[in-house]
Design a protein around this motif. Structure first.
Motif, PDB file in Angstrom:
ATOM      1  N   MET A   1       0.829  -1.209   0.000  1.00 28.52           N
ATOM      2  CA  MET A   1       0.000   0.000   0.000  1.00 28.52           C
ATOM      3  C   MET A   1       0.869   1.267   0.000  1.00 28.52           C
ATOM      4  O   MET A   1       0.600   2.233  -0.695  1.00 28.52           O
ATOM      5  CB  MET A   1      -0.920   0.007   1.231  1.00 28.52           C
ATOM      6  N   THR A   2       1.941   1.235   0.815  1.00 18.95           N
ATOM      7  CA  THR A   2       2.821   2.396   0.885  1.00 18.95           C
ATOM      8  C   THR A   2       3.495   2.667  -0.456  1.00 18.95           C
ATOM      9  O   THR A   2       3.638   3.829  -0.872  1.00 18.95           O
ATOM     10  CB  THR A   2       3.888   2.178   1.970  1.00 18.95           C
ATOM     11  N   SER A   3       3.887   1.604  -1.160  1.00 21.43           N
ATOM     12  CA  SER A   3       4.496   1.778  -2.483  1.00 21.43           C
ATOM     13  C   SER A   3       3.496   2.397  -3.448  1.00 21.43           C
ATOM     14  O   SER A   3       3.858   3.240  -4.285  1.00 21.43           O
ATOM     15  CB  SER A   3       4.987   0.425  -3.019  1.00 21.43           C
ATOM     16  N   GLY A   4       2.242   1.973  -3.357  1.00 26.21           N
ATOM     17  CA  GLY A   4       1.212   2.551  -4.220  1.00 26.21           C
ATOM     18  C   GLY A   4       1.023   4.030  -3.971  1.00 26.21           C
ATOM     19  O   GLY A   4       0.866   4.823  -4.913  1.00 26.21           O
ATOM     20  N   VAL A   5       1.037   4.440  -2.703  1.00 27.92           N
ATOM     21  CA  VAL A   5       0.911   5.861  -2.368  1.00 27.92           C
ATOM     22  C   VAL A   5       2.084   6.644  -2.954  1.00 27.92           C
ATOM     23  O   VAL A   5       1.914   7.735  -3.520  1.00 27.92           O
ATOM     24  CB  VAL A   5       0.850   6.046  -0.838  1.00 27.92           C
ATOM     25  N   ALA A   6       3.296   6.080  -2.825  1.00 26.63           N
ATOM     26  CA  ALA A   6       4.475   6.754  -3.369  1.00 26.63           C
ATOM     27  C   ALA A   6       4.364   6.921  -4.879  1.00 26.63           C
ATOM     28  O   ALA A   6       4.714   7.975  -5.438  1.00 26.63           O
ATOM     29  CB  ALA A   6       5.732   5.973  -3.007  1.00 26.63           C
ATOM     30  N   LEU A   7       3.862   5.894  -5.576  1.00 25.91           N
ATOM     31  CA  LEU A   7       3.708   5.982  -7.040  1.00 25.91           C
ATOM     32  C   LEU A   7       2.701   7.066  -7.418  1.00 25.91           C
ATOM     33  O   LEU A   7       2.903   7.811  -8.394  1.00 25.91           O
ATOM     34  CB  LEU A   7       3.267   4.632  -7.593  1.00 25.91           C
ATOM     35  N   LEU A   8       1.599   7.155  -6.666  1.00 22.75           N
ATOM     36  CA  LEU A   8       0.590   8.182  -6.963  1.00 22.75           C
ATOM     37  C   LEU A   8       1.179   9.587  -6.835  1.00 22.75           C
ATOM     38  O   LEU A   8       0.972  10.450  -7.694  1.00 22.75           O
ATOM     39  CB  LEU A   8      -0.599   8.030  -6.016  1.00 22.75           C
ATOM     40  N   PHE A   9       1.914   9.819  -5.754  1.00 22.58           N
ATOM     41  CA  PHE A   9       2.474  11.153  -5.526  1.00 22.58           C
ATOM     42  C   PHE A   9       3.611  11.459  -6.497  1.00 22.58           C
ATOM     43  O   PHE A   9       3.891  12.634  -6.787  1.00 22.58           O
ATOM     44  CB  PHE A   9       2.964  11.287  -4.077  1.00 22.58           C
ATOM     45  N   ALA A  10       4.299  10.423  -6.991  1.00 25.16           N
ATOM     46  CA  ALA A  10       5.416  10.648  -7.907  1.00 25.16           C
ATOM     47  C   ALA A  10       4.959  10.787  -9.356  1.00 25.16           C
ATOM     48  O   ALA A  10       5.749  11.197 -10.218  1.00 25.16           O
ATOM     49  CB  ALA A  10       6.416   9.492  -7.799  1.00 25.16           C
ATOM     50  N   ALA A  11       3.684  10.467  -9.629  1.00 24.14           N
ATOM     51  CA  ALA A  11       3.205  10.433 -11.013  1.00 24.14           C
ATOM     52  C   ALA A  11       3.369  11.764 -11.756  1.00 24.14           C
ATOM     53  O   ALA A  11       3.885  11.772 -12.888  1.00 24.14           O
ATOM     54  CB  ALA A  11       1.742   9.969 -11.035  1.00 24.14           C
ATOM     55  N   PRO A  12       2.965  12.921 -11.185  1.00 22.24           N
ATOM     56  CA  PRO A  12       3.101  14.172 -11.958  1.00 22.24           C
ATOM     57  C   PRO A  12       4.548  14.501 -12.329  1.00 22.24           C
ATOM     58  O   PRO A  12       4.838  14.826 -13.482  1.00 22.24           O
ATOM     59  CB  PRO A  12       2.513  15.225 -11.001  1.00 22.24           C
ATOM     60  N   LEU A  13       5.469  14.406 -11.353  1.00 26.25           N
ATOM     61  CA  LEU A  13       6.864  14.718 -11.656  1.00 26.25           C
ATOM     62  C   LEU A  13       7.445  13.675 -12.611  1.00 26.25           C
ATOM     63  O   LEU A  13       8.202  14.019 -13.536  1.00 26.25           O
ATOM     64  CB  LEU A  13       7.693  14.767 -10.370  1.00 26.25           C
ATOM     65  N   GLY A  14       7.082  12.403 -12.414  1.00 24.38           N
ATOM     66  CA  GLY A  14       7.567  11.358 -13.318  1.00 24.38           C
ATOM     67  C   GLY A  14       7.120  11.604 -14.744  1.00 24.38           C
ATOM     68  O   GLY A  14       7.897  11.419 -15.693  1.00 24.38           O
ATOM     69  N   PHE A  15       5.872  12.029 -14.918  1.00 26.89           N
ATOM     70  CA  PHE A  15       5.383  12.325 -16.268  1.00 26.89           C
ATOM     71  C   PHE A  15       6.177  13.457 -16.907  1.00 26.89           C
ATOM     72  O   PHE A  15       6.551  13.395 -18.082  1.00 26.89           O
ATOM     73  CB  PHE A  15       3.902  12.694 -16.213  1.00 26.89           C
ATOM     74  N   LEU A  16       6.446  14.524 -16.124  1.00 24.65           N
ATOM     75  CA  LEU A  16       7.206  15.650 -16.672  1.00 24.65           C
ATOM     76  C   LEU A  16       8.607  15.211 -17.093  1.00 24.65           C
ATOM     77  O   LEU A  16       9.110  15.620 -18.153  1.00 24.65           O
ATOM     78  CB  LEU A  16       7.303  16.765 -15.627  1.00 24.65           C
ATOM     79  N   VAL A  17       9.250  14.377 -16.275  1.00 29.18           N
ATOM     80  CA  VAL A  17      10.609  13.914 -16.604  1.00 29.18           C
ATOM     81  C   VAL A  17      10.593  13.075 -17.876  1.00 29.18           C
ATOM     82  O   VAL A  17      11.396  13.289 -18.796  1.00 29.18           O
ATOM     83  CB  VAL A  17      11.192  13.113 -15.414  1.00 29.18           C
ATOM     84  N   ILE A  18       9.667  12.120 -17.947  1.00 31.41           N
ATOM     85  CA  ILE A  18       9.620  11.221 -19.108  1.00 31.41           C
ATOM     86  C   ILE A  18       9.294  11.989 -20.385  1.00 31.41           C
ATOM     87  O   ILE A  18       9.932  11.796 -21.426  1.00 31.41           O
ATOM     88  CB  ILE A  18       8.580  10.103 -18.863  1.00 31.41           C
ATOM     89  N   ARG A  19       8.301  12.870 -20.329  1.00 39.87           N
ATOM     90  CA  ARG A  19       7.909  13.627 -21.532  1.00 39.87           C
ATOM     91  C   ARG A  19       9.038  14.524 -22.034  1.00 39.87           C
ATOM     92  O   ARG A  19       9.268  14.646 -23.234  1.00 39.87           O
ATOM     93  CB  ARG A  19       6.687  14.485 -21.209  1.00 39.87           C
ATOM     94  N   ASN A  20       9.751  15.150 -21.105  1.00 39.14           N
ATOM     95  CA  ASN A  20      10.832  16.045 -21.535  1.00 39.14           C
ATOM     96  C   ASN A  20      12.030  15.264 -22.055  1.00 39.14           C
ATOM     97  O   ASN A  20      12.612  15.623 -23.082  1.00 39.14           O
ATOM     98  CB  ASN A  20      11.253  16.951 -20.364  1.00 39.14           C
ATOM     99  N   LEU A  21      12.410  14.188 -21.366  1.00 35.24           N
ATOM    100  CA  LEU A  21      13.569  13.411 -21.814  1.00 35.24           C
ATOM    101  C   LEU A  21      13.296  12.707 -23.135  1.00 35.24           C
ATOM    102  O   LEU A  21      14.222  12.461 -23.915  1.00 35.24           O
ATOM    103  CB  LEU A  21      13.960  12.391 -20.742  1.00 35.24           C
ATOM    104  N   SER A  22      12.041  12.372 -23.415  1.00 35.11           N
ATOM    105  CA  SER A  22      11.717  11.694 -24.672  1.00 35.11           C
ATOM    106  C   SER A  22      11.935  12.603 -25.879  1.00 35.11           C
ATOM    107  O   SER A  22      12.025  12.119 -27.013  1.00 35.11           O
ATOM    108  CB  SER A  22      10.263  11.206 -24.644  1.00 35.11           C
ATOM    109  N   ARG A  23      12.040  13.908 -25.638  1.00 35.70           N
ATOM    110  CA  ARG A  23      12.276  14.828 -26.756  1.00 35.70           C
ATOM    111  C   ARG A  23      13.760  15.052 -27.006  1.00 35.70           C
ATOM    112  O   ARG A  23      14.140  15.778 -27.921  1.00 35.70           O
ATOM    113  CB  ARG A  23      11.584  16.171 -26.483  1.00 35.70           C
TER     114      ARG A  23
END
Length: 518
Positions: A1-23
């Protein structure tokens, strides 16, 4: 459960990193171009200026009301914290309204022959407004820290002939350094992530550039959002590193507060404190009251005018209350397992989850909202349908303000004596029974305090609400914003006074009265 909470909170920053690095190279070119470095430099300039000014004003104010015989110290002590109830965009709007044609300033200067006032916008105006509204973030922890300090060292230094300034710099300042740094960090994060004040005052920082480019230049908007998020997290991590150093023990709480007699400087010190309260609290409220009364007396021919029908604010007020309460409850439920694990079962997983949740608070609300916007719109399937829904809006609030609930939840969990749990277990109580009958009742005050902080922050939040709220869903913050953008000064003033009143009651109950504990 704790890992799931961490993934939820990390999702916005993770998306920004992945989208920018993919360019790839395109991201590097944009990140180093003048179009992105310019707003970054202006954000840093504004953040540093406001932080230094707020640290000086907050520390000086706290020292004057706690450690000196300034007149009316008890009254000033309460009033100095109240600028927290005024969101930055309302502070900027009140400044613009004060200098508007027909406003208070023009009316006061008209007998002197002043017919035209200069525009109050740009870097100076943004620095002025944000400093006056953020210094309580330094004032509150420093005042609480000064209350805890034993006066014995200061009294000894004075008996040895040290002057008051020497006592402050050599004895007091080292002991309150942690409180000053913690408050200054909040001021810096608040300033660089602020959108409402810089947008109204036309100062091009990262947040304003992100908002302007989000529709027609998404690549630049995503690059700026990642820069803003990384800058906030870097500063927060640096502050933690600095405050890890050794600190001087405060010792037992002082039985008798130390009061320095100011003598002939007493009137000057009182005037300084009164001017701070006047500019930060009384002036904005006076301007908003002036325009509200004027609008209500004169009325309006517009069918949608608030001045003609104040009842139009009932729906935005109800929406504000409902979405704030829901966000507060969801935030507490989600972070409680993390709080329990980090306090009762310390582990690497719990530590990572704790850091990710705290990192969500450092990530500006505008960056979170933009990441969720692009994420949902560019993802096929059910996720696409989440855009501009109440679920996504509440999720954004929880990610941004969840850290406030986490800290108080950790304090609540730590406050449960382990011997009570051991006794309940020895009497045969199972895990769920111990939770419902023993732990939750003991944790309730702390959990309510954390929920209250999330609720208060959600009520004043603007950029995420503008980007993610369902169509037709108005809060008091968005109603004020739209009225201010359309130059309907009376409408914006009436709604602002209602929001300030609601925030004021909650701030008094949840923040000021509990400042020493939080």
């Amino acid at each position: 459960m704790t890992s799931g909470v961490a993934l939820l909170f990390a999702a916005p920053l993770g998306f920004l990193v992945i989208r920018n690095l993919s360019r790839g190279g395109d991201f590097v070119r944009l990140a180093t171009s003048p179009a992105t470095l310019g707003p970054l430099a202006r954000s840093l300039l504004l953040g540093i200026t406001v932080t230094i000014a707020a640290a000086v004003i907050g520390t000086l104010s706290a020292w004057l009301v706690v450690r000196t015989d300034v007149r009316g110290a008890r009254l000033w002590r309460v009033l100095l914290a109240l600028p927290l109830v005024i969101p930055s965009f309302i502070g900027a709007f009140s400044l613009l309204a004060a200098f508007a044609p027909g406003g208070l300033i023009e009316g006061a200067l008209a007998p002197l022959g002043v017919a035209r006032l200069p525009e109050f916008r740009g870097y100076a105006a943004a620095s002025f407004v944000l400093t006056l509204l953020t210094f309580p973030y330094v004032y509150l922890p420093v005042a609480a820290r000064l209350d805890q300090l034993s006066p014995s060292l200061e009294e000894s230094a004075r008996l040895l002939g040290r002057r008051p300034l020497e006592v402050f710099t050599s004895i007091v300042l080292p002991q309150i350094r942690g409180a000053v740094l913690a408050g200054s960090l909040l001021v810096f994060l608040y300033t660089i992530s602020d959108f409402g004040a810089v947008q109204l005052l036309r100062y091009d920082t990262l947040t304003r550039a992100i908002f302007e480019t989000r529709v027609f230049d998404s690549a630049t908007s995503l690059t700026l959002s990642l820069q803003l998020g990384l800058l906030a997290i870097l500063i927060a991590a640096s502050e933690r590193g600095i405050t890890k150093g050794p600190t001087v023990s405060a010792g037992p709480r002082a039985v008798r507060g130390l009061r320095l007699e100011l003598g002939r400087w007493r009137a000057v010190a009182t005037a300084v404190v009164a001017a701070t309260v006047g500019l930060a609290l009384l002036a904005p409220v006076a301007v908003l009251t002036f325009w509200s009364v004027r609008g209500l007396v004169r009325g309006s021919g517009r069918a949608s005018a608030v001045a003609a029908d104040v009842g139009q604010l009932v729906a935005p007020a109800v929406n504000t209350a409902v979405v704030s309460v829901v966000s507060a409850v969801v935030a507490v439920i989600i972070v409680l397992p993390v709080a329990y694990l980090t306090v009762r079962r310390p582990s690497r997983t719990g530590g990572v989850a704790n850091a990710v949740v705290v990192g969500g608070f450092a990530l500006p609300g505008l960056a979170i909202a933009l990441a969720l916007t692009f994420w949902t719109l560019r993802t096929p399937g059910p996720l696409r349908g989440l855009y501009q829904t109440m679920s996504l809006l509440v999720f954004a609030y929880v990610v941004h303000f969840g850290a406030q609930a986490l800290r108080t939840a950790q304090v609540a969990v730590a406050g449960i004596p382990p011997r009570l749990e051991d006794a309940a277990r020895s009497l045969g109580a199972g895990r769920m029974r111990r939770l419902w009958t023993l732990e939750l009742p003991l944790m309730t005050p702390g959990l309510l305090a954390g929920a209250g902080l999330v609720l208060l922050s959600t009520m004043k939040e603007l950029p995420a609400t503008l980007l993610l709220a369902p169509a037709g869903f108005e809060t008091l913050a968005t109603r004020i914003w739209v009225a201010a953008e359309d130059a309907f000064v009376a409408d914006a003033s009436i709604a602002s006074l209602i929001l300030i009143a609601l925030s004021g009651v909650l701030t008094w109950i949840l923040v000021i009265r509990r400042s020493a504990a939080l």
